[in-house]
Design a protein around this motif. Structure first.
Motif, PDB file in Angstrom:
ATOM      1  N   GLU A   1       0.673  -1.228   0.094  1.00 41.39           N
ATOM      2  CA  GLU A   1      -0.139  -0.260   0.193  1.00 41.39           C
ATOM      3  C   GLU A   1       1.050   1.321  -0.347  1.00 41.39           C
ATOM      4  OE1 GLU A   1      -2.667  -0.281   3.801  1.00 41.39           O
ATOM      5  OE2 GLU A   1      -3.783  -2.107   2.659  1.00 41.39           O
ATOM      6  N   ALA A   2       2.064   1.371   0.840  1.00 43.72           N
ATOM      7  CA  ALA A   2       3.010   2.379   0.954  1.00 43.72           C
ATOM      8  C   ALA A   2       3.201   2.811  -0.663  1.00 43.72           C
ATOM      9  CB  ALA A   2       4.076   1.976   1.711  1.00 43.72           C
ATOM     10  N   VAL A   3       3.847   1.709  -1.242  1.00 44.62           N
ATOM     11  CA  VAL A   3       4.694   1.675  -2.667  1.00 44.62           C
ATOM     12  C   VAL A   3       3.306   2.435  -3.522  1.00 44.62           C
ATOM     13  CG1 VAL A   3       5.897   0.461  -4.515  1.00 44.62           C
ATOM     14  CG2 VAL A   3       6.666  -0.190  -2.011  1.00 44.62           C
ATOM     15  N   ALA A   4       2.695   1.474  -3.481  1.00 46.87           N
ATOM     16  CA  ALA A   4       1.136   1.986  -4.666  1.00 46.87           C
ATOM     17  C   ALA A   4       0.647   3.533  -4.617  1.00 46.87           C
ATOM     18  CB  ALA A   4      -0.251   0.891  -4.314  1.00 46.87           C
ATOM     19  N   GLN A   5       0.733   4.002  -2.758  1.00 48.37           N
ATOM     20  CA  GLN A   5       0.576   5.320  -2.773  1.00 48.37           C
ATOM     21  C   GLN A   5       2.167   6.595  -3.644  1.00 48.37           C
ATOM     22  OE1 GLN A   5       0.455   6.454   1.121  1.00 48.37           O
ATOM     23  NE2 GLN A   5      -1.255   4.863   2.049  1.00 48.37           N
ATOM     24  N   ILE A   6       2.971   5.751  -3.683  1.00 52.41           N
ATOM     25  CA  ILE A   6       4.160   6.564  -4.323  1.00 52.41           C
ATOM     26  C   ILE A   6       3.784   6.379  -5.848  1.00 52.41           C
ATOM     27  CG2 ILE A   6       6.176   6.290  -4.600  1.00 52.41           C
ATOM     28  CD1 ILE A   6       6.973   5.337  -1.793  1.00 52.41           C
ATOM     29  N   ASP A  14       8.385   6.665 -14.439  1.00 54.71           N
ATOM     30  CA  ASP A  14       8.954   6.714 -13.402  1.00 54.71           C
ATOM     31  C   ASP A  14       8.911   5.435 -12.446  1.00 54.71           C
ATOM     32  OD1 ASP A  14      10.525   9.272 -13.926  1.00 54.71           O
ATOM     33  OD2 ASP A  14       9.553  10.576 -13.657  1.00 54.71           O
ATOM     34  N   ALA A  15       7.495   5.487 -12.927  1.00 56.04           N
ATOM     35  CA  ALA A  15       6.653   3.970 -12.135  1.00 56.04           C
ATOM     36  C   ALA A  15       7.032   3.659 -12.703  1.00 56.04           C
ATOM     37  CB  ALA A  15       4.982   4.508 -12.098  1.00 56.04           C
ATOM     38  N   VAL A  16       7.200   3.011 -13.896  1.00 52.28           N
ATOM     39  CA  VAL A  16       7.705   1.069 -14.257  1.00 52.28           C
ATOM     40  C   VAL A  16       9.128   1.393 -14.178  1.00 52.28           C
ATOM     41  CG1 VAL A  16       8.106   0.510 -17.001  1.00 52.28           C
ATOM     42  CG2 VAL A  16       6.392   2.403 -16.537  1.00 52.28           C
ATOM     43  N   GLN A  17       9.667   2.162 -13.935  1.00 53.89           N
ATOM     44  CA  GLN A  17      11.416   1.918 -13.597  1.00 53.89           C
ATOM     45  C   GLN A  17      11.365   1.536 -12.297  1.00 53.89           C
ATOM     46  OE1 GLN A  17      13.897   5.189 -14.069  1.00 53.89           O
ATOM     47  NE2 GLN A  17      13.622   5.914 -16.388  1.00 53.89           N
ATOM     48  N   LEU A  18      10.338   2.578 -11.407  1.00 55.14           N
ATOM     49  CA  LEU A  18      10.355   2.120 -10.190  1.00 55.14           C
ATOM     50  C   LEU A  18      10.416   0.054  -9.198  1.00 55.14           C
ATOM     51  CD1 LEU A  18      10.551   2.585  -6.787  1.00 55.14           C
ATOM     52  CD2 LEU A  18       7.658   3.097  -6.980  1.00 55.14           C
ATOM     53  N   ILE A  19       9.439   0.271 -10.892  1.00 53.90           N
ATOM     54  CA  ILE A  19       8.604  -1.789  -9.951  1.00 53.90           C
ATOM     55  C   ILE A  19       8.926  -2.630 -11.385  1.00 53.90           C
ATOM     56  CG2 ILE A  19       6.242  -0.867  -9.208  1.00 53.90           C
ATOM     57  CD1 ILE A  19       4.386  -1.699 -11.498  1.00 53.90           C
ATOM     58  N   GLU A  20       9.380  -2.026 -12.632  1.00 52.72           N
ATOM     59  CA  GLU A  20      10.032  -3.070 -13.592  1.00 52.72           C
ATOM     60  C   GLU A  20      10.986  -4.256 -13.035  1.00 52.72           C
ATOM     61  OE1 GLU A  20      11.493  -1.767 -17.354  1.00 52.72           O
ATOM     62  OE2 GLU A  20      12.748  -0.608 -15.446  1.00 52.72           O
ATOM     63  N   GLN A  27       5.131  -7.133  -7.670  1.00 53.97           N
ATOM     64  CA  GLN A  27       4.260  -6.148  -8.539  1.00 53.97           C
ATOM     65  C   GLN A  27       3.039  -6.237  -8.900  1.00 53.97           C
ATOM     66  OE1 GLN A  27       6.263  -6.754 -12.863  1.00 53.97           O
ATOM     67  NE2 GLN A  27       8.359  -6.602 -12.109  1.00 53.97           N
ATOM     68  N   ARG A  28       2.617  -7.411  -9.013  1.00 50.98           N
ATOM     69  CA  ARG A  28       1.043  -7.860  -8.768  1.00 50.98           C
ATOM     70  C   ARG A  28       0.622  -7.226  -7.413  1.00 50.98           C
ATOM     71  NH1 ARG A  28       2.454 -12.897 -10.984  1.00 50.98           N
ATOM     72  NH2 ARG A  28       2.085 -13.936  -8.997  1.00 50.98           N
ATOM     73  N   ALA A  29       1.244  -7.480  -6.527  1.00 48.90           N
ATOM     74  CA  ALA A  29       0.612  -6.914  -4.940  1.00 48.90           C
ATOM     75  C   ALA A  29       0.405  -5.312  -5.224  1.00 48.90           C
ATOM     76  CB  ALA A  29       1.016  -7.241  -4.223  1.00 48.90           C
ATOM     77  N   ASP A  38      -4.014   4.088 -13.291  1.00 45.07           N
ATOM     78  CA  ASP A  38      -2.723   4.192 -13.692  1.00 45.07           C
ATOM     79  C   ASP A  38      -2.358   2.854 -13.866  1.00 45.07           C
ATOM     80  OD1 ASP A  38      -1.946   6.953 -13.106  1.00 45.07           O
ATOM     81  OD2 ASP A  38      -1.878   6.440 -11.215  1.00 45.07           O
ATOM     82  N   ARG A  39      -2.553   1.969 -13.273  1.00 41.82           N
ATOM     83  CA  ARG A  39      -2.751   1.134 -12.867  1.00 41.82           C
ATOM     84  C   ARG A  39      -2.425   0.291 -14.939  1.00 41.82           C
ATOM     85  NH1 ARG A  39      -7.104  -3.045 -10.854  1.00 41.82           N
ATOM     86  NH2 ARG A  39      -7.225  -1.620  -9.460  1.00 41.82           N
ATOM     87  N   ILE A  40      -3.639   0.710 -15.232  1.00 39.59           N
ATOM     88  CA  ILE A  40      -3.179  -0.152 -17.054  1.00 39.59           C
ATOM     89  C   ILE A  40      -2.272   0.715 -17.582  1.00 39.59           C
ATOM     90  CG2 ILE A  40      -5.313   0.936 -19.304  1.00 39.59           C
ATOM     91  CD1 ILE A  40      -7.526   0.033 -17.510  1.00 39.59           C
ATOM     92  N   ALA A  41      -2.254   2.220 -16.997  1.00 41.42           N
ATOM     93  CA  ALA A  41      -0.784   2.510 -18.182  1.00 41.42           C
ATOM     94  C   ALA A  41       0.235   1.725 -17.739  1.00 41.42           C
ATOM     95  CB  ALA A  41      -0.927   4.277 -17.880  1.00 41.42           C
ATOM     96  N   ILE A  42       0.575   1.224 -16.561  1.00 46.07           N
ATOM     97  CA  ILE A  42       2.172   0.870 -15.727  1.00 46.07           C
ATOM     98  C   ILE A  42       1.961  -0.888 -16.380  1.00 46.07           C
ATOM     99  CG2 ILE A  42       3.248  -0.403 -14.120  1.00 46.07           C
ATOM    100  CD1 ILE A  42       1.334   2.180 -12.275  1.00 46.07           C
ATOM    101  N   GLN A  43       1.124  -1.236 -16.826  1.00 45.34           N
ATOM    102  CA  GLN A  43       1.080  -2.575 -17.696  1.00 45.34           C
ATOM    103  C   GLN A  43       1.198  -2.902 -19.243  1.00 45.34           C
ATOM    104  OE1 GLN A  43      -2.658  -4.431 -15.660  1.00 45.34           O
ATOM    105  NE2 GLN A  43      -1.949  -5.298 -14.137  1.00 45.34           N
TER     106      GLN A  43
END
Length: 247
Positions: A1-6, A14-20, A27-29, A38-43
């Motif tokens: 939840e904390a990472v998702a808020q970030i 930037d979000a992709v670089q953070l979780i890729e 990643q799923r969590a 945002d989820r659709i864009a990152i996926q």
């Protein structure tokens, strides 16, 4: 939840670089807690190969239809609805969302309100395919002195943009990789397993051993000359060392 808020506060690239680089389970969590848009864009970004424009592009850009006037565009920008915090130019698209031109913000501010965008926009533009390798993207920005560029998918539809701040990072990264490859170091890690380190380096040692053996045979052929002129024996390591450094 904390990472998702970030992640929710970051731009897509930037979000992709953070979780890729995280495990798929992590990643799923994280994505499960991210807002749907945002989820659709990152996926979508993660579906593209690594080190391509699709992974690195930003999906936050300004695109308007070509039938607007300069005044319409200024009013639209002043409303500020769902606009990115920073952008350098406005992309003009047709009814199929194909980019047909760009308008720098400086042009928009200086042009009369009644003039159609089609009369002031720049039609010559550099389009970046979504699957283009990041090194090629960096070369395009260097060659054409770009600040930003539109990214298009397989159907030539506008899907994102690359900006110069992203490309500076790419150029630095690719230059470092090229320097390592030129020195034969590759992407080695001091903590990599011995078996992998051995397999990566043994071929270079074997290749170096071949010329060394040939040089030894040549020296053996001139053994008599070396006995008569001892100075040749003194010069041999100097020649070998300088030759090795030059190679």
């Amino acid at each position: 939840e904390a990472v998702a808020q970030i992640v929710d506060q970051l731009e897509t690239d930037d979000a992709v670089q953070l979780i890729e680089d995280l495990d798929e389970a992590d990643q799923r969590a994280i994505l499960a807690e991210v807002e749907l848009e945002d989820r659709i864009a990152i996926q979508s970004a993660l579906s593209y190969p690594e080190e391509t424009a699709g992974r690195l592009m930003s999906r936050d850009f300004v695109a308007v239809p070509e039938h607007l006037t300069v005044g319409d565009l200024i009013d639209f920008l002043r409303e500020g609805r769902d606009l990115p915090d920073e952008f350098y130019e406005v992309f003009v698209v047709d009814e199929k969302h194909h980019p047909v031109g760009t308008c720098a913000l400086s042009w928009v501010l200086r042009a009369p309100r009644s003039i159609p965008l089609a009369d002031v926009m720049k039609r010559d533009q550099t389009l970046v395919p979504v699957t283009l390798d990041q090194e090629e993207v960096g070369l395009m920005f260097q060659k054409y002195n770009l600040i930003s560029a539109a990214v298009v998918d397989e159907n030539e539809r506008l899907v994102g943009q690359m900006t110069v701040d992203d490309v500076v990072h790419i150029i630095s990264e690719e230059a470092g990789e090229d320097a390592l490859l030129m020195s034969g170091a590759g992407e080695g890690d001091i903590n990599e397993p011995i078996r992998e380190a051995y397999s990566a380096r043994v071929r270079w040692l074997v290749a170096n051993l071949g010329p060394a053996l040939i040089a030894s045979l040549i020296i053996a052929l001139f053994g008599a000359a070396i006995e008569q002129l001892v100075a040749l024996a003194v010069l041999m390591p100097i020649v070998a060392s300088i030759g090795g450094n030059a190679g």
